[in-house]
Design a protein around this motif. Sequence first.
Motif, PDB file in Angstrom:
ATOM      1  N   ILE A   5       0.878  -1.162   0.000  1.00 49.67           N
ATOM      2  CA  ILE A   5       0.000   0.000   0.000  1.00 49.67           C
ATOM      3  C   ILE A   5       0.925   1.224   0.000  1.00 49.67           C
ATOM      4  O   ILE A   5       2.121   1.086   0.315  1.00 49.67           O
ATOM      5  CB  ILE A   5      -0.988  -0.005   1.192  1.00 49.67           C
ATOM      6  CG1 ILE A   5      -0.234   0.001   2.526  1.00 49.67           C
ATOM      7  CG2 ILE A   5      -1.894  -1.220   1.119  1.00 49.67           C
ATOM      8  CD1 ILE A   5      -1.155   0.144   3.732  1.00 49.67           C
ATOM      9  N   GLY A   6       0.406   2.380  -0.361  1.00 49.87           N
ATOM     10  CA  GLY A   6       1.334   3.493  -0.537  1.00 49.87           C
ATOM     11  C   GLY A   6       0.752   4.849  -0.183  1.00 49.87           C
ATOM     12  O   GLY A   6      -0.465   5.016  -0.034  1.00 49.87           O
ATOM     13  N   MET A   7       1.652   5.781  -0.027  1.00 48.55           N
ATOM     14  CA  MET A   7       1.272   7.180   0.233  1.00 48.55           C
ATOM     15  C   MET A   7       2.024   8.075  -0.735  1.00 48.55           C
ATOM     16  O   MET A   7       3.226   7.917  -0.926  1.00 48.55           O
ATOM     17  CB  MET A   7       1.646   7.547   1.668  1.00 48.55           C
ATOM     18  CG  MET A   7       1.132   8.889   2.151  1.00 48.55           C
ATOM     19  SD  MET A   7       2.083  10.324   1.607  1.00 48.55           S
ATOM     20  CE  MET A   7       3.424  10.306   2.767  1.00 48.55           C
ATOM     21  N   GLN A   8       1.288   8.976  -1.344  1.00 48.64           N
ATOM     22  CA  GLN A   8       1.892   9.901  -2.296  1.00 48.64           C
ATOM     23  C   GLN A   8       1.494  11.320  -1.943  1.00 48.64           C
ATOM     24  O   GLN A   8       0.308  11.604  -1.764  1.00 48.64           O
ATOM     25  CB  GLN A   8       1.358   9.550  -3.683  1.00 48.64           C
ATOM     26  CG  GLN A   8       1.858  10.447  -4.779  1.00 48.64           C
ATOM     27  CD  GLN A   8       2.222   9.629  -5.999  1.00 48.64           C
ATOM     28  OE1 GLN A   8       1.442   8.784  -6.422  1.00 48.64           O
ATOM     29  NE2 GLN A   8       3.384   9.870  -6.547  1.00 48.64           N
ATOM     30  N   GLY A   9       2.487  12.185  -1.842  1.00 51.64           N
ATOM     31  CA  GLY A   9       2.194  13.595  -1.577  1.00 51.64           C
ATOM     32  C   GLY A   9       1.873  14.311  -2.866  1.00 51.64           C
ATOM     33  O   GLY A   9       2.427  14.002  -3.915  1.00 51.64           O
ATOM     34  N   LEU A  10       0.941  15.269  -2.790  1.00 52.92           N
ATOM     35  CA  LEU A  10       0.575  16.064  -3.963  1.00 52.92           C
ATOM     36  C   LEU A  10       0.850  17.519  -3.651  1.00 52.92           C
ATOM     37  O   LEU A  10       1.146  17.864  -2.528  1.00 52.92           O
ATOM     38  CB  LEU A  10      -0.912  15.876  -4.281  1.00 52.92           C
ATOM     39  CG  LEU A  10      -1.336  14.420  -4.452  1.00 52.92           C
ATOM     40  CD1 LEU A  10      -2.834  14.300  -4.350  1.00 52.92           C
ATOM     41  CD2 LEU A  10      -0.847  13.889  -5.782  1.00 52.92           C
ATOM     42  N   GLY A  11       0.665  18.402  -4.642  1.00 55.84           N
ATOM     43  CA  GLY A  11       0.991  19.819  -4.529  1.00 55.84           C
ATOM     44  C   GLY A  11       0.446  20.467  -3.269  1.00 55.84           C
ATOM     45  O   GLY A  11       0.137  19.760  -2.327  1.00 55.84           O
ATOM     46  N   PRO A  12       0.348  21.757  -3.139  1.00 53.60           N
ATOM     47  CA  PRO A  12       0.598  22.670  -4.237  1.00 53.60           C
ATOM     48  C   PRO A  12       2.095  22.872  -4.500  1.00 53.60           C
ATOM     49  O   PRO A  12       2.919  22.393  -3.718  1.00 53.60           O
ATOM     50  CB  PRO A  12      -0.021  23.971  -3.733  1.00 53.60           C
ATOM     51  CG  PRO A  12       0.131  23.901  -2.250  1.00 53.60           C
ATOM     52  CD  PRO A  12      -0.016  22.455  -1.900  1.00 53.60           C
TER      53      PRO A  12
END
Length: 297
Positions: free
Chosen positions: A74-81
């Motif tokens: 399973i994973g975690m991904q950071g997004l902007g801004p």
Amino acid sequence: MKASHAIPIDSRWIDLASAIRERPGVRTVYVIGAPDRGKSVLCRYLAGALSRESPAAYVDCDPGQSSIGPPGTIGMQGLGPAGVPAGRPLLYFIGSTSPRGHTLACMSGVKRLAGKADALGYKIIIIDSSGFVLSRAAQEFQYHLIDLLEPDVLAAIQRGNELEALLGNFAVHPGITIHRIPVSPAVAVRTQRQRRRHRQSLFRAYFRDAFAQDLDISGMGMHGMTPAAAGPLSYRSLLTAMCDPENLAVVLGITVSFHPEKERLSLFAPSFHHHDAASIQFGSLYLDLNEYSERTS
Ligand SMILES: Nc1ncnc2c1ncn2[C@@H]1O[C@H](COP(=O)(O)OP(=O)(O)OP(=O)(O)O)[C@@H](O)[C@H]1O
Ligand SMILES: [Mg+2]
């Protein structure tokens, strides 16, 4: 995360995003639903819309059809801004491609990844549940996961009232607001066969440039669903992760041979920095080494 550009935006998604924006202090949103209910599409919309205003992270809890790491994680991904480092995705190894039999790993993995997102400063954390929801065992798992996470918003996508028995447990929870969304008639259903094929193609892509690597495992921690009849051969073909000092997955591999007495592990895996690995986590899934490469013999 794949783009959802072809799918028209549903007014109920906009309503949910507005409700999240308007409620002060919302940090964690858990999107729950059975398979093929439109969870991931909703999560991608929310993550995209909300990350324009504040740093958002997306946590994918499905080890079977993971959109961040390879199957089994399973994973975690950071997004902007823009300006906030998106960072590399963080992965947690579950040990298999289904939460069934690995509910403890799923529970601690989701909690760990959400906690990392919080510690890294993401203001909104969108958690996309796996479809392991409807059976009694799955409901019990979801009950404990929600109880542990205490999301500010619990967004439930359901056909009829299939989730109501579970949702009832949080109906008067002081910290959790439930939003119910019916399933869109446009949702496409995938067969088990399609899911299996998709998983295989994800594994194939992940192991495309993999090769057998001889690792010195002296001093390393070791855990996981180790085979009951332990012997060098019982580990062959086992999906295995090398984990970092915080127990997040550095790389997934397929065990070629394991010799604890010699402190050696031969792992068929993509290239990785061996120094990053602090422990070995054995999964419970056997993969056919020959299917992924001829370079291991
Ligand atoms: N509102 C919608 N309009 C049109 N297509 C949709 C909509 N919601 C989802 N879909 C399509 O339906 C399929 C399933 O959606 P999605 O992957 O979001 O479901 P899911 O609940 O996350 O499934 P899984 O159980 O596999 O995780 C996808 O192909 C998606 O593009
Ligand atoms: Mg999904």
